[in-house]
Design a protein around this motif. Structure first.
Motif, short mmCIF file in Angstrom:
data_model
loop_
_atom_site.label_atom_id
_atom_site.label_comp_id
_atom_site.label_asym_id
_atom_site.label_seq_id
_atom_site.Cartn_x
_atom_site.Cartn_y
_atom_site.Cartn_z
N GLN A 193 0.79 -1.24 0.07
CA GLN A 193 -0.02 -0.06 0.12
C GLN A 193 0.85 1.24 0.02
OE1 GLN A 193 -2.46 -0.37 3.59
NE2 GLN A 193 -3.81 -1.62 2.40
N GLN A 245 2.82 0.66 3.69
CA GLN A 245 2.19 -0.21 5.01
C GLN A 245 1.69 -1.57 4.34
OE1 GLN A 245 1.09 0.91 7.78
NE2 GLN A 245 2.59 3.09 7.16
N SER A 303 -1.12 -4.66 4.16
CA SER A 303 -2.43 -4.75 4.24
C SER A 303 -2.76 -5.69 5.22
CB SER A 303 -2.75 -5.48 2.51
OG SER A 303 -2.39 -6.87 2.77
N ARG A 315 -1.03 -9.06 7.01
CA ARG A 315 -0.77 -9.18 8.42
C ARG A 315 -1.63 -10.58 8.80
NH1 ARG A 315 -1.84 -3.85 8.40
NH2 ARG A 315 -4.02 -4.19 9.46
N GLY A 347 1.85 -6.87 12.24
CA GLY A 347 2.87 -6.33 11.04
C GLY A 347 4.17 -6.04 11.50
#
Length: 145
Positions: free
Chosen positions: A21, A25, A27, A31, A132
């Protein structure tokens, strides 16, 4: 010098790899799969084959570099624990035989400690990956890369 987020591996024009993303980050799906790479070892342990869960995640979601990294880490830890268990089992038999059964008093607490070590670090890995975060297991032989 401004810092940029780490960029994903090269993909065909206009496509980003799974889980990527903007802003670097992860998604929610990545995770979840990263956590599954660790949690699945607990589930597969009921069959005495804890390495099957991370192996399955590795085969199913190898398109995401982060999920692959988590699956490989968990797989390496589970395989290391199998090796340690086999070596420990052989040593335990030798100790018990050589001490005419008295060594059993030392073997049982060590086996329980090894089981607790496996359980605690597998849960820690699962929680970290579900949040994450990258996680590296201690005392792991890195066989799969």
């Amino acid at each position: 010098m401004d810092q940029q987020p780490p960029y994903p591996p090269q993909q065909p024009y206009g496509q980003q790899p799974s889980g990527w993303q903007p802003g670097g980050q992860l998604s929610a799906m990545d995770r979840t799969w990263g956590g599954a790479a660790h949690w699945s070892a607990l589930v597969a342990a009921f069959l005495a084959l804890a390495f099957l869960g991370p192996l399955l995640v590795l085969l199913v979601r190898s398109d995401s570099p982060w999920v692959r990294r988590q699956a490989v880490e968990s797989l390496n830890f589970q395989l290391s624990m199998v090796i340690y268990g086999i070596v420990g089992g052989i040593l335990a038999v030798v100790v018990v035989v050589l001490t005419l059964g008295i060594g059993l008093l030392a073997v049982i607490p060590l086996a329980l400690a090894a089981a607790a070590f496996w359980l605690v670090f597998t849960i820690i890995g699962a929680v970290k990956a579900s949040n994450g975060e990258d996680y590296r297991y201690p005392l792991t032989i890195r066989m799969v890369s």
